[in-house]
Design a protein around this motif. Structure first.
Motif, short mmCIF file in Angstrom:
data_model
loop_
_atom_site.label_atom_id
_atom_site.label_comp_id
_atom_site.label_asym_id
_atom_site.label_seq_id
_atom_site.Cartn_x
_atom_site.Cartn_y
_atom_site.Cartn_z
N MET A 1 12.22 74.12 4.09
CA MET A 1 12.09 72.72 4.47
C MET A 1 11.06 72.56 5.59
O MET A 1 10.24 71.63 5.58
N ILE A 2 11.09 73.47 6.56
CA ILE A 2 10.10 73.42 7.65
C ILE A 2 8.69 73.55 7.09
O ILE A 2 7.79 72.77 7.42
N ASP A 3 8.48 74.54 6.22
CA ASP A 3 7.15 74.73 5.62
C ASP A 3 6.75 73.51 4.79
O ASP A 3 5.59 73.08 4.81
N ASP B 1 19.49 67.18 9.79
CA ASP B 1 20.41 66.57 8.82
C ASP B 1 20.75 67.56 7.70
O ASP B 1 21.90 67.68 7.29
N TYR B 2 19.73 68.25 7.23
CA TYR B 2 19.94 69.25 6.18
C TYR B 2 20.87 70.35 6.68
O TYR B 2 21.84 70.72 6.00
N LEU B 3 20.60 70.84 7.88
CA LEU B 3 21.41 71.93 8.43
C LEU B 3 22.84 71.47 8.69
O LEU B 3 23.81 72.18 8.34
N ASN B 4 23.01 70.29 9.26
CA ASN B 4 24.36 69.78 9.54
C ASN B 4 25.17 69.59 8.26
O ASN B 4 26.37 69.90 8.23
N ALA B 5 24.53 69.09 7.22
CA ALA B 5 25.24 68.86 5.97
C ALA B 5 25.75 70.17 5.38
O ALA B 5 26.90 70.26 4.92
N LEU B 6 24.92 71.21 5.42
CA LEU B 6 25.34 72.48 4.84
C LEU B 6 26.34 73.21 5.74
O LEU B 6 27.26 73.87 5.24
N LEU B 7 26.18 73.09 7.04
CA LEU B 7 27.15 73.71 7.95
C LEU B 7 28.53 73.08 7.78
O LEU B 7 29.55 73.76 7.90
N ALA B 8 28.55 71.80 7.48
CA ALA B 8 29.84 71.10 7.33
C ALA B 8 30.57 71.50 6.05
O ALA B 8 31.80 71.45 6.00
#
Length: 208
Positions: free
Chosen positions: A153-155, A179-186
């Motif tokens: 996603m960063i790239d 947002d992407y990271l938070n959604a998957l961590l949850a």
């Protein structure tokens, strides 16, 4: 004086590559931009190819140094993940000219083994940094999957930023990645260590 002039040549190369969007700039162009003679530029670097390699090394060195400093200031795995994301979109790295230079180096990597090697170092370092802290929060398989996704996603946001018709700013890029990271961590199963959130040291790869 040599160190100052070498840096001036690297900075000039980065500016010109960013302006042109390619590596087709000449040693004479770079020397003129740096305010030195082409003969002196050749004396310091030997060839344009070696100057370009030093230019990408300088980009990676700055990114590494910024990441090390940001990670030292963060106290928990989640805070370190946020620091990695923010550093990835630092103003110096996310400037239009720098992004154009990154894309030019990616294109060059299709034919230059040395350029490709440096870009592989960058990719491995980003993944390693993300994975180190994700493993403190999640099982290994989930951590690896999310690390790959976050790095991609960063790239991808760098590529999108290069499209002048659809630019995206620094804060918006950070927010999208968070947002992407938070959604998957949850949704991922937590690691037994997640509740403790114990600080730990992240090892940075060294420039070769």
């Amino acid at each position: 004086m040599e160190r100052v002039r070498r840096k001036a040549l690297v900075d000039a190369a980065l500016r010109l590559i960013g302006d042109h969007g390619s590596l087709t700039v000449t040693m004479s162009d770079i020397a003129r931009q740096a305010g030195v003679s082409p003969a002196l530029a050749h004396h310091y670097f030997g060839s344009k190819e070696q100057l370009l390699i030093e230019t990408i090394r300088s980009l990676l060195r700055q990114l590494r140094n910024d990441t090390v400093a940001a990670l030292k200031a963060a106290r928990t795995p989640r805070a370190r993940l946020a620091a990695i994301i923010r550093v990835s979109f630092h103003a110096d790295q996310f400037a239009p000219g720098t992004i154009a230079a990154w894309l030019a180096f990616y294109a060059e990597a299709q034919r230059s083994e040395e350029t490709r090697r440096f870009l592989v170092i960058y990719a491995r370092r980003l993944r390693s940094n993300l994975l180190a802290d994700l493993k403190a929060l999640l099982p290994a398989d989930a951590a690896e999957r999310i690390a790959e996704g976050a790095a991609a996603m960063i790239d991808g946001l760098y590529i999108r930023q290069s499209l002048k018709s659809a630019p995206i700013g620094i804060e918006a890029s950070i927010a999208l990645t968070e947002d992407y990271l938070n959604a998957l961590l949850a949704t991922a199963s937590p690691s037994p260590r997640r509740e403790k959130e114990r600080p730990h040291r992240t090892t940075q790869g060294q420039m070769t």
